[in-house]
Motif scaffolding. Structure first.
Motif, PDB file in Angstrom:
ATOM      1  N   HIS A  60       0.829  -1.207   0.000  1.00 31.16           N
ATOM      2  CA  HIS A  60       0.000   0.000   0.000  1.00 31.16           C
ATOM      3  C   HIS A  60       0.865   1.260   0.000  1.00 31.16           C
ATOM      4  O   HIS A  60       0.424   2.308  -0.457  1.00 31.16           O
ATOM      5  CB  HIS A  60      -0.875   0.060   1.257  1.00 31.16           C
ATOM      6  CG  HIS A  60      -2.023  -0.900   1.267  1.00 31.16           C
ATOM      7  ND1 HIS A  60      -3.149  -0.708   0.500  1.00 31.16           N
ATOM      8  CD2 HIS A  60      -2.220  -2.036   1.959  1.00 31.16           C
ATOM      9  CE1 HIS A  60      -4.007  -1.694   0.731  1.00 31.16           C
ATOM     10  NE2 HIS A  60      -3.460  -2.526   1.609  1.00 31.16           N
ATOM     11  N   PHE A  61       2.047   1.147   0.602  1.00 37.78           N
ATOM     12  CA  PHE A  61       2.857   2.346   0.837  1.00 37.78           C
ATOM     13  C   PHE A  61       4.293   2.128   0.362  1.00 37.78           C
ATOM     14  O   PHE A  61       5.194   1.947   1.175  1.00 37.78           O
ATOM     15  CB  PHE A  61       2.849   2.719   2.325  1.00 37.78           C
ATOM     16  CG  PHE A  61       1.464   2.884   2.892  1.00 37.78           C
ATOM     17  CD1 PHE A  61       0.726   4.032   2.625  1.00 37.78           C
ATOM     18  CD2 PHE A  61       0.881   1.882   3.661  1.00 37.78           C
ATOM     19  CE1 PHE A  61      -0.571   4.182   3.131  1.00 37.78           C
ATOM     20  CE2 PHE A  61      -0.409   2.028   4.178  1.00 37.78           C
ATOM     21  CZ  PHE A  61      -1.132   3.181   3.904  1.00 37.78           C
ATOM     22  N   VAL A  62       4.486   2.145  -0.938  1.00 39.49           N
ATOM     23  CA  VAL A  62       5.827   1.941  -1.493  1.00 39.49           C
ATOM     24  C   VAL A  62       6.440   3.306  -1.789  1.00 39.49           C
ATOM     25  O   VAL A  62       5.780   4.187  -2.348  1.00 39.49           O
ATOM     26  CB  VAL A  62       5.749   1.095  -2.782  1.00 39.49           C
ATOM     27  CG1 VAL A  62       7.112   0.980  -3.446  1.00 39.49           C
ATOM     28  CG2 VAL A  62       5.187  -0.288  -2.455  1.00 39.49           C
ATOM     29  N   GLY A  82      -4.230  -3.626  -8.566  1.00 37.23           N
ATOM     30  CA  GLY A  82      -5.508  -2.932  -8.708  1.00 37.23           C
ATOM     31  C   GLY A  82      -6.282  -2.853  -7.403  1.00 37.23           C
ATOM     32  O   GLY A  82      -5.724  -3.028  -6.316  1.00 37.23           O
ATOM     33  N   ARG A  83      -7.589  -2.576  -7.495  1.00 40.01           N
ATOM     34  CA  ARG A  83      -8.459  -2.409  -6.312  1.00 40.01           C
ATOM     35  C   ARG A  83      -7.912  -1.329  -5.378  1.00 40.01           C
ATOM     36  O   ARG A  83      -8.029  -1.436  -4.154  1.00 40.01           O
ATOM     37  CB  ARG A  83      -8.619  -3.719  -5.546  1.00 40.01           C
ATOM     38  CG  ARG A  83      -9.182  -4.858  -6.363  1.00 40.01           C
ATOM     39  CD  ARG A  83     -10.678  -4.754  -6.510  1.00 40.01           C
ATOM     40  NE  ARG A  83     -11.107  -5.459  -7.718  1.00 40.01           N
ATOM     41  CZ  ARG A  83     -12.370  -5.680  -8.039  1.00 40.01           C
ATOM     42  NH1 ARG A  83     -13.328  -5.234  -7.272  1.00 40.01           N
ATOM     43  NH2 ARG A  83     -12.671  -6.303  -9.138  1.00 40.01           N
ATOM     44  N   GLY A  88      -1.727   5.022  -3.692  1.00 46.52           N
ATOM     45  CA  GLY A  88      -0.895   6.020  -3.019  1.00 46.52           C
ATOM     46  C   GLY A  88       0.422   6.313  -3.725  1.00 46.52           C
ATOM     47  O   GLY A  88       1.099   7.286  -3.389  1.00 46.52           O
ATOM     48  N   TRP A  89       0.830   5.472  -4.673  1.00 52.10           N
ATOM     49  CA  TRP A  89       2.167   5.677  -5.248  1.00 52.10           C
ATOM     50  C   TRP A  89       2.275   5.452  -6.746  1.00 52.10           C
ATOM     51  O   TRP A  89       3.182   5.981  -7.381  1.00 52.10           O
ATOM     52  CB  TRP A  89       3.188   4.801  -4.507  1.00 52.10           C
ATOM     53  CG  TRP A  89       2.893   3.326  -4.490  1.00 52.10           C
ATOM     54  CD1 TRP A  89       2.045   2.662  -3.653  1.00 52.10           C
ATOM     55  CD2 TRP A  89       3.449   2.326  -5.349  1.00 52.10           C
ATOM     56  NE1 TRP A  89       2.035   1.326  -3.937  1.00 52.10           N
ATOM     57  CE2 TRP A  89       2.900   1.082  -4.970  1.00 52.10           C
ATOM     58  CE3 TRP A  89       4.373   2.351  -6.400  1.00 52.10           C
ATOM     59  CZ2 TRP A  89       3.216  -0.118  -5.611  1.00 52.10           C
ATOM     60  CZ3 TRP A  89       4.703   1.157  -7.029  1.00 52.10           C
ATOM     61  CH2 TRP A  89       4.127  -0.057  -6.629  1.00 52.10           C
ATOM     62  N   LEU A  90       1.356   4.719  -7.351  1.00 49.08           N
ATOM     63  CA  LEU A  90       1.526   4.354  -8.756  1.00 49.08           C
ATOM     64  C   LEU A  90       1.014   5.377  -9.781  1.00 49.08           C
ATOM     65  O   LEU A  90       1.698   5.628 -10.776  1.00 49.08           O
ATOM     66  CB  LEU A  90       0.887   2.980  -9.023  1.00 49.08           C
ATOM     67  CG  LEU A  90       1.124   2.392 -10.415  1.00 49.08           C
ATOM     68  CD1 LEU A  90       2.600   2.099 -10.666  1.00 49.08           C
ATOM     69  CD2 LEU A  90       0.280   1.138 -10.626  1.00 49.08           C
ATOM     70  N   GLY A 131      -9.901   6.511   6.397  1.00 49.86           N
ATOM     71  CA  GLY A 131      -8.609   5.986   5.987  1.00 49.86           C
ATOM     72  C   GLY A 131      -8.597   4.530   5.578  1.00 49.86           C
ATOM     73  O   GLY A 131      -7.533   3.969   5.336  1.00 49.86           O
ATOM     74  N   ASP A 132      -9.763   3.900   5.482  1.00 48.51           N
ATOM     75  CA  ASP A 132      -9.800   2.498   5.053  1.00 48.51           C
ATOM     76  C   ASP A 132      -9.127   2.380   3.682  1.00 48.51           C
ATOM     77  O   ASP A 132      -9.550   2.988   2.708  1.00 48.51           O
ATOM     78  CB  ASP A 132     -11.266   2.049   4.976  1.00 48.51           C
ATOM     79  CG  ASP A 132     -11.414   0.566   4.640  1.00 48.51           C
ATOM     80  OD1 ASP A 132     -10.461  -0.014   4.085  1.00 48.51           O
ATOM     81  OD2 ASP A 132     -12.469   0.008   4.936  1.00 48.51           O
TER      82      ASP A 132
END
Ligand SMILES: [Zn+2]
Length: 309
Positions: A60-62, A82-83, A88-90, A131-132
């Motif tokens: 999720h957080f790269v 996906g989904r 957050g980064w792509l 934040g889910d």
């Protein structure tokens, strides 16, 4: 040397330099190591494949690196989970790559979730409220081998579409992967059969597909919501639930702090098991099949250590 000969020499050089790349027809970039492993299973030596995230990172957080932009710039095909897993980064990296082939909607933008079985689908309005980080269903779906099979099939179709000359090669490799996966699944299921229905707690909601596939019952999470760090009240609730249901095992992904899990374990007489959700997450989990092999060995050993029968 005549100018024409210099040109010929330069052309020859350029040509020979191009030969190694011509061996691999397609340059594939994936967001995660699990997808890279599956692409590699199907693509063999006809593709080059590289994952942006490492297997020990929280997908999720790269942290986006400048080198990612160059990799994406050169990609023929981008395969993502996906989904909203990579939201957050792509997206910014795809834009910065200035590569028309891999923009959303283009032929080289391949969302692996489209043919997978997705759990935790939202029933009401889609929202990232509070934040889910799982607003579009659970994005950790690769942890069911049946979804691995579905992803592999979709990858095969995509590679054949992008590189029709090697379609038979991809089909043969996909059939071989399918056969090895089926064999391995039988072994894994029999290893986990004695623990059917075993109750566990997990840190993040990474394991619903895995739990379904192998008969675990996840009764709670250390995070109050996916992506939200533990709170004192929620931690107390988890401890109570574990005590009430005699739960002895807490599964923690390698990228989370062990302080809360260890504290819960000490108050419940439970055990913390660090379990890798991705290829490369720990030593030995070197490809998609070895990931499950590693997870199931670790799980079986940890369950025995808790004294469960
Ligand atoms: Zn998640």
């Amino acid at each position: 040397m005549k100018p024409s000969l210099i040109l010929a020499a330069l052309f020859g050089l350029a040509f020979s330099a191009a030969v190694p790349r011509a061996e691999a027809a397609l340059n594939v970039v994936t967001t995660t190591t699990d997808l890279a492993s599956i692409v590699s299973e199907i693509g063999g030596d006809k593709v080059t494949v590289e994952s942006l995230a490492r297997g020990y990172q929280d997908p999720h957080f790269v942290e986006a690196k400048p080198s990612f932009v160059l990799k994406l710039h050169q990609a023929d095909l981008l395969v993502l989970v996906g989904r909203d897993l990579e939201i957050g980064w792509l997206p910014a990296l795809i834009t910065q790559s200035r590569n028309a082939r891999i923009q959303p909607g283009a032929d080289g933008y391949f969302d692996a979730s489209l043919t997978a079985k997705i759990l935790d689908l939202p029933t009401g309005q889609i929202t990232r409220a509070m934040g889910d980080v799982h607003p579009l269903g659970n994005p950790h779906y690769w942890l069911d081998p049946e979804n691995g099979r579905r992803i592999a099939k979709a990858v095969q179709a995509k590679l054949a579409q992008k590189d029709a000359a090697n379609a038979a090669y991809y089909a043969q490799r996909a059939a071989d992967f399918d056969r090895r996966l089926t064999e391995a699944q039988q072994r894994w299921k029999s290893m986990m059969a004695p623990y059917k229905g075993l109750k566990v707690v997990t840190y993040h909601r990474s394991w619903p597909n895995f739990a379904d596939a192998f008969g675990l019952d996840v009764i709670g999470y250390i995070e109050p919501k996916p992506g939200i760090p533990p709170t004192p009240q929620h931690t107390l609730d988890v401890i109570q639930a574990m005590k009430a249901q005699q739960v002895k095992l807490i599964l923690v992904e390698p990228y989370f702090d062990l302080k809360t899990p260890n504290s819960i374990a000490s108050q419940t007489g439970g055990k913390v098991l660090v379990l890798p959700p991705s290829v490369g997450g720990v030593k030995g989990a070197d490809d998609y099949l070895k990931l499950f092999e590693t997870e199931i060995s670790l799980l079986a050993a940890a369950i025995k250590a808790t004294g469960a029968k």
